[in-house]
Design a protein around this motif. Structure first.
Motif, PDB file in Angstrom:
ATOM      1  N   PHE A 319       0.833  -1.187   0.000  1.00 48.10           N
ATOM      2  CA  PHE A 319       0.000   0.000   0.000  1.00 48.10           C
ATOM      3  C   PHE A 319       0.872   1.243   0.000  1.00 48.10           C
ATOM      4  CE2 PHE A 319      -3.064  -3.054   1.861  1.00 48.10           C
ATOM      5  CZ  PHE A 319      -4.107  -2.852   0.967  1.00 48.10           C
ATOM      6  N   PRO A 320       0.416   2.334  -0.611  1.00 43.22           N
ATOM      7  CA  PRO A 320       1.269   3.509  -0.765  1.00 43.22           C
ATOM      8  C   PRO A 320       1.873   4.021   0.539  1.00 43.22           C
ATOM      9  CG  PRO A 320      -0.696   3.745  -2.116  1.00 43.22           C
ATOM     10  CD  PRO A 320      -0.887   2.496  -1.296  1.00 43.22           C
ATOM     11  N   GLU A 321       1.086   4.039   1.609  1.00 46.42           N
ATOM     12  CA  GLU A 321       1.563   4.628   2.859  1.00 46.42           C
ATOM     13  C   GLU A 321       2.455   3.700   3.672  1.00 46.42           C
ATOM     14  OE1 GLU A 321      -2.678   3.091   3.493  1.00 46.42           O
ATOM     15  OE2 GLU A 321      -1.476   4.004   1.901  1.00 46.42           O
ATOM     16  N   GLU A 322       2.671   2.468   3.223  1.00 46.57           N
ATOM     17  CA  GLU A 322       3.471   1.510   3.995  1.00 46.57           C
ATOM     18  C   GLU A 322       4.961   1.584   3.682  1.00 46.57           C
ATOM     19  OE1 GLU A 322       2.136  -0.411   6.488  1.00 46.57           O
ATOM     20  OE2 GLU A 322       0.311   0.740   6.043  1.00 46.57           O
ATOM     21  N   GLY A 323       5.366   2.398   2.708  1.00 48.97           N
ATOM     22  CA  GLY A 323       6.787   2.628   2.461  1.00 48.97           C
ATOM     23  C   GLY A 323       7.562   1.420   1.983  1.00 48.97           C
ATOM     24  N   HIS A 324       6.876   0.419   1.416  1.00 46.29           N
ATOM     25  CA  HIS A 324       7.552  -0.789   0.928  1.00 46.29           C
ATOM     26  C   HIS A 324       8.367  -1.464   2.021  1.00 46.29           C
ATOM     27  CE1 HIS A 324       6.218   0.376  -3.054  1.00 46.29           C
ATOM     28  NE2 HIS A 324       6.667   1.576  -2.795  1.00 46.29           N
TER      29      HIS A 324
END
Length: 355
Positions: A319-324
């Motif tokens: 997810f975008p907000e999880e920072g990979h």
């Protein structure tokens, strides 16, 4: 911008990595509590439906990687057969997604929601992945008829977030689930994808019911304090060293490995649950026994091996907000084995054989 910055980090930061990551990772919780996030306003599942308004998260950076040789060996937890249980192994041959079957949906957590995962999944097993609705029974009927990459008529579905080479541009740079959701880079196909069903430390296993759904890990773990995280990163030849919250840097001749261990204590009634976790939970981490009111089914382990670019230059989709973040690694499974094949797997496991 993100792609260029990460590629530069990969070229410049490897030498400083050991000092920056000297503290060993700590074990992530492995339990059967509230699951990975359905849409956030419901409090369940992996996360929201993905309206595309969230800005892509940063990362990973050099501090998100660790030399696997600096991860201390850890004593193994309870293993199949340790206390008189079943120690056989049944291996399913399903390939490694050589045919490049991908989407950014999630039929377990957000069924029928376009781009419900906001990241791209690899699929092996059931090949009918793009016709799902919000009706579980209708989806099961689709699965029951789907083509499969597995042997012996096994139509089970296995899917996990792709791993990417972030030094190169991906073919989906302008697509939902790819670059539009901050997932950049060339998708890597695993060199191998082993799918095994194992026994229990204490008891014999019973058959899984058809259409049983199971998930492991938490795609929201970076923003939820590690709740339900179960990421296991290592390198070939170093499998006794497990990093739970940082990506491994492997020495020459060794490949990055993801290990996905699934819950295996079934409530005996339900093939799914509102939180996607409570119907099938993990054994006790100290004894390996299933909690009261549950019974052990074959424990699924997926082991994925990758050849990656040198240095801190790869990342898992999320997810975008999880920072990979490495801690967000996760995987999903729906059992669609024929009943006879499941019975064969159970007999194999309980008799201590490798099949």
């Amino acid at each position: 911008m993100l792609l260029a910055a990460l590629a530069a980090a990969g070229a410049l930061a490897t030498a400083a990595l050991v000092a920056a990551t000297a503290a060993p990772p700590t074990a992530a919780p492995v339990d059967g509590g509230t699951r990975e996030g359905a849409p956030e306003d419901t409090g369940g599942g992996y996360g929201g439906e993905g309206d595309g308004d969230d800005p892509p998260g940063p990362g990973p950076g050099p501090e998100d990687f660790v030399d696997i040789r600096d991860v201390p060996p850890a004593p193994p937890g309870p293993q199949p057969g340790d206390a008189g249980g079943a120690d056989g192994v049944y291996r399913a041959e399903c390939g490694r997604n050589e045919n490049g079957l991908f989407n950014s949906e999630n039929v377990i957590v957000a069924p029928g929601v376009p781009n419900g995962a906001q990241h791209t999944h690899d699929y092996v097993g059931n090949q009918d992945i793009n016709r799902f609705t919000d009706d579980v029974e209708a989806n099961n009927a689709i699965l029951a008829q789907g083509d499969t990459s597995c042997a012996d008529g096994d139509r089970s579905m296995h899917y996990w977030p792709v791993l990417r080479d972030i030094t190169q541009e991906g073919a989906d740079a302008g697509a939902p689930g790819g670059g539009l959701d901050g997932n950049v880079g060339r998708i890597l196909t695993p060199r191998s994808a082993a799918i095994e069903f194992r026994g229990n430390a204490v008891d014999e296993v019973v058959p899984m019911p058809r259409f049983l759904q199971a998930i492991t890990g938490n795609a929201r773990a970076a923003t939820s304090g590690g709740e339900n995280a179960n990421a296991q990163w290592t390198c070939t030849g170093f499998e006794d060293r497990i990093s739970t919250d940082r990506y491994p840097l492997c020495p020459d001749g060794s490949d990055v490995t993801r290990i996905m261990d699934f819950p295996s204590c079934w409530d005996g009634r339900n093939t799914e649950s509102e939180d996607n976790r409570s119907h099938i939970v993990f054994p006790d981490p100290e004894t390996g026994a299933c909690p009261g009111g549950t019974r052990p089914v074959p424990q699924l382990r997926q082991t994925l091996v990758y050849e990656v670019p040198e240095g801190p230059a790869f990342a898992v989709d999320g997810f975008p907000e999880e920072g990979h973040a490495a801690v967000t690694d996760h995987s999903d499974f729906i059992n669609v084995m024929p009943d006879g094949l499941m019975d064969k797997a159970v007999a194999c496991i309980n008799s201590g054989r490798a099949c």
